[in-house]
Design an enzyme around this catalytic site. Sequence first.
Site, PDB file in Angstrom:
ATOM      1  N   CYS A   1       3.061   8.303   1.925  1.00  0.00           N
ATOM      2  CA  CYS A   1       3.487   7.269   2.861  1.00  0.00           C
ATOM      3  C   CYS A   1       3.779   5.994   2.073  1.00  0.00           C
ATOM      4  CB  CYS A   1       2.396   7.029   3.903  1.00  0.00           C
ATOM      5  SG  CYS A   1       2.821   5.769   5.124  1.00  0.00           S
TER       6      CYS A   1
ATOM      7  N   CYS B   1      -2.143   1.020   8.189  1.00  0.00           N
ATOM      8  CA  CYS B   1      -1.230   0.196   7.398  1.00  0.00           C
ATOM      9  C   CYS B   1      -1.706  -1.249   7.291  1.00  0.00           C
ATOM     10  CB  CYS B   1       0.169   0.227   8.018  1.00  0.00           C
ATOM     11  SG  CYS B   1       0.925   1.841   7.982  1.00  0.00           S
TER      12      CYS B   1
ATOM     13  N   CYS C   1       3.689  -6.022  15.906  1.00  0.00           N
ATOM     14  CA  CYS C   1       3.033  -5.091  16.834  1.00  0.00           C
ATOM     15  C   CYS C   1       1.565  -5.475  16.953  1.00  0.00           C
ATOM     16  CB  CYS C   1       3.187  -3.656  16.343  1.00  0.00           C
ATOM     17  SG  CYS C   1       4.902  -3.075  16.338  1.00  0.00           S
TER      18      CYS C   1
ATOM     19  N   GLU D   1       0.823  -1.198   0.000  1.00  0.00           N
ATOM     20  CA  GLU D   1       0.000   0.000   0.000  1.00  0.00           C
ATOM     21  C   GLU D   1       0.866   1.260   0.000  1.00  0.00           C
ATOM     22  OE1 GLU D   1      -3.365  -2.200   2.781  1.00  0.00           O
ATOM     23  OE2 GLU D   1      -2.239  -0.478   3.555  1.00  0.00           O
TER      24      GLU D   1
ATOM     25  N   CYS E   1      -1.391  -3.636  14.944  1.00  0.00           N
ATOM     26  CA  CYS E   1      -1.151  -3.255  13.546  1.00  0.00           C
ATOM     27  C   CYS E   1      -1.631  -4.331  12.577  1.00  0.00           C
ATOM     28  CB  CYS E   1       0.342  -3.001  13.345  1.00  0.00           C
ATOM     29  SG  CYS E   1       0.781  -2.486  11.678  1.00  0.00           S
TER      30      CYS E   1
ATOM     31  N   CYS F   1       4.979  -7.812   7.590  1.00  0.00           N
ATOM     32  CA  CYS F   1       5.928  -7.358   8.611  1.00  0.00           C
ATOM     33  C   CYS F   1       6.157  -8.483   9.611  1.00  0.00           C
ATOM     34  CB  CYS F   1       5.385  -6.124   9.336  1.00  0.00           C
ATOM     35  SG  CYS F   1       6.528  -5.411  10.542  1.00  0.00           S
TER      36      CYS F   1
END
Length: 368
Positions: free
Chosen positions: A117, A355, A128, A96, A131, A124
Site C-alpha cells: 500500500c 493511514c 475525511c 507511510e 481518517c 491530505c
Amino acid sequence: MKYLPEKPPIYGETLDSLQARFEELGEPKFRAKQVLEWLYKKRAKSWDAMSNLPKSLREKLDNTFEIAPSKRVLAKESADETEKLLLQMGDNAMVETVVIRAPQISVGQENSRKTICISTQVGCAYGCKFCASGLAGWKRDLSIGEIVSQLIHVCHQEDATTERASEEIASFDNIVVMGMGEPLANYKNLLPALRILNANWGLNFGARRITISTSGVVPRIEELADEPEQFRLAVSLHGATNAVRDQIMPVNRKYPLEKLLPAIQKYAQTKGRMITLEFILIEEINDTLEQADALIKIALDLKAHVNLIPYNTVDGLDWRRPSIARQDTFYNRLRNRGVSVTIRREKGHDIAAACGQLKLKNESDLAS
C-alpha cells in the site's frame, strides 16, 4: 507547496527521458537501459555498484540524479505480519508504506501473498472525518520518483528475506494506491509513476495487479477510464446516501452520488472490470440497516464488489468500531441480497496501520 530537490530522483526517469538526458551528457543512449536494469532488476543501491558503467559516467550520474530520494526512518511489524514503513523524504516530510501479508496454502506448503500500500501525498486536503491522514492537513504532492521509490524500499527489504524466482522482478504480488493522500488529486505524478512500475524496463508489474483508490474525484475517474492501462479502481464510498457521505466526507459536497455513480459506471463499462466499493463501518453512522439497503442497491446496479472494513480507531477522533454482531448483521444483509461482499477484519491495529497514524505518532513523539 512544491518541493524542489537539489537533484531529481533517478526513479522518476523513463527510458526515453533518460536516453535524452544521456545525449545531453554526451553519453551513448544504450547506457540508459543498463542503468535501469541496475536499478530495477539488480536493485543497485549506489552508483558505484553499477560495475559495467565507466567511472566517468557514474560520476555524472551522481552529480545529476539522486539515487535515494527517501530513507527509512522506522519499520514496525504487527502480530498479524502487517508491516509499516515510515519513510522520510529529502525535505524531511514523512509518508507511510505498508506491506500486507496474506498467508495462503499452495502445493502443500504455506505461501504469503504480499500487497504493498503506497502513498501519493504528504498529508491530505480532502478531510475525511474518520481518517488520520488529513489531521495535519495537506503539505505537498509526492513526485514521480518519490512514489516509485516506496516500492524500491520494499524490494530491497523483501530481497533480504525472500529468494526471488529468476523470472521475477517485483518482490510482491499486488500494489494498492490507498495510503496517505487522495491519489487522483496527484494524477499528474501518479500515472507516470505507475507506468514506470508497469514498464518492461521498470518493475514490469502488471496493471491488472494495481488498484487505484479514490474518495470520489469524478473528473479524474472519467479521465482514468480513458487511459489505456487496465488498472483496478476502488472507490471509498463509506456512505450509501448523500446525507451520510456529507457528514463524513467533504468531497461529497462537490461530487455527490448523482455525479459519482455515473462516473464509476463509465469506468466499469469502459474497462470491463468489476469495481470495488470500500465501506468503512462506523458505529451508528453508516452501519444501520437503512445504509445496508441503500448500499445493496448501489452495488447491484454497478455490479460492484463491496469491501467492508470495520473502523480502525484513531487517537483524537471519537468514531467507534461497531460490535462484531453489528458488523455481521450488516455483512449478512448484503450477502443474502446477492451482493459480492467481503469483510476485512482489522490488520495492523497494534502498529497504528490506519493511514497516517504512524506518521502522526512519530511526529508527536519528536515534538514532545
